[in-house]
Design a protein around this motif. Sequence first.
Motif, short mmCIF file in Angstrom:
data_model
loop_
_atom_site.label_atom_id
_atom_site.label_comp_id
_atom_site.label_asym_id
_atom_site.label_seq_id
_atom_site.Cartn_x
_atom_site.Cartn_y
_atom_site.Cartn_z
N GLU A 108 -9.90 41.48 -10.43
CA GLU A 108 -10.68 40.32 -9.98
C GLU A 108 -11.11 40.53 -8.53
O GLU A 108 -10.47 40.07 -7.59
CB GLU A 108 -9.85 39.04 -10.12
CG GLU A 108 -9.48 38.68 -11.55
CD GLU A 108 -10.67 38.10 -12.33
OE1 GLU A 108 -11.76 37.96 -11.74
OE2 GLU A 108 -10.49 37.78 -13.52
N ARG A 109 -12.20 41.22 -8.33
CA ARG A 109 -12.59 41.61 -6.98
C ARG A 109 -13.11 40.45 -6.12
O ARG A 109 -13.13 40.56 -4.89
CB ARG A 109 -13.65 42.70 -7.05
CG ARG A 109 -14.98 42.27 -7.66
CD ARG A 109 -15.96 43.43 -7.76
NE ARG A 109 -15.49 44.48 -8.66
CZ ARG A 109 -16.18 45.58 -8.94
NH1 ARG A 109 -17.35 45.78 -8.36
NH2 ARG A 109 -15.71 46.48 -9.77
N GLN A 110 -13.53 39.36 -6.74
CA GLN A 110 -14.14 38.29 -5.95
C GLN A 110 -13.15 37.59 -5.03
O GLN A 110 -13.56 36.83 -4.15
CB GLN A 110 -14.79 37.26 -6.89
CG GLN A 110 -15.93 37.83 -7.74
CD GLN A 110 -16.98 38.55 -6.90
OE1 GLN A 110 -17.35 38.10 -5.82
NE2 GLN A 110 -17.44 39.70 -7.40
N GLN A 111 -11.86 37.84 -5.21
CA GLN A 111 -10.87 37.24 -4.31
C GLN A 111 -10.79 37.99 -2.98
O GLN A 111 -10.22 37.49 -2.01
CB GLN A 111 -9.50 37.20 -4.99
CG GLN A 111 -8.48 36.31 -4.27
CD GLN A 111 -7.21 36.11 -5.09
OE1 GLN A 111 -7.16 36.44 -6.28
NE2 GLN A 111 -6.18 35.58 -4.45
N PRO A 114 -15.72 39.25 1.50
CA PRO A 114 -17.06 39.70 1.11
C PRO A 114 -17.38 41.14 1.52
O PRO A 114 -18.04 41.86 0.78
CB PRO A 114 -17.98 38.70 1.82
CG PRO A 114 -17.16 37.46 1.94
CD PRO A 114 -15.76 37.94 2.18
N VAL A 117 -15.83 43.47 -0.99
CA VAL A 117 -16.58 43.44 -2.25
C VAL A 117 -17.83 44.31 -2.13
O VAL A 117 -18.16 45.09 -3.04
CB VAL A 117 -16.96 42.00 -2.64
CG1 VAL A 117 -17.87 41.99 -3.87
CG2 VAL A 117 -15.70 41.17 -2.90
#
Length: 243
Positions: A108-111, A114, A117
């Motif tokens: 879950e890279r969105q955690q 930015p 990411v």
Amino acid sequence: MEALQTQSGSPVPPLHVAIIMDGNGRWAKSRGLPRTAGHRRGAEAVREAVKAAADLGVSYLTLFGFSSENWKRPQGEVSDLMGLLRIYLRSEIKELHASGVRLCVVGERQQFAPDIVRLIEDAEKKTAANTKFTLVLALNYGGRQELVRAARRFAEDVAAGRCDPAELDEQAFAGKLFTAGIPDPDLLIRTSGEKRISNFLLWQSAYAEMVFLDVLWPDFSRTDLEAAMQEYQRRERRYGTVG
């Protein structure tokens, strides 16, 4: 049963090796160093493991870099790990790309912040066409969470009328996982002497051969990888059939 062999007579290497890199903290503690020193030395071991795996004929190497449970660690340690991740993504990608390595990140890279990411996305895009070797980094990854996510995605498809529940089989479910398109690991290695898989690749490791090494991750070397691969090659893989 004898190990499968290549035309040259040497044993066939596992197509996909997955490693739970454990022991950074204990390595540092045993030397009277802060945990960050263990993580930094562990990052060097990553570099060595990638090169060794490619040299030994492995096609896919998956490394458990940061679990979804690791956010519970002290904030200072998490910040240091994020800093090392930034350094790795900035400094190693050029060399990986030049060596024909494709980088994939699962989890879950969105955690992540930015900028991290963006670094992940840029690295994946830059190396996407490489075919010599695939390095998979499991970041903010948890096996149970991955299974729940896959089930939710399939349920959403059913609710939207894009598929029928009767269409769900193992192949369809695997296509909803982070690792879709990546073969399941043949060999799973854990360092540090612990004998558990800690929520790592639960679905994908159903038939993986597991090797547990007493070496701490910062001390992991090509010799250790070779030893694990030799142990793998001595085993008979029956997949539920009678030998």
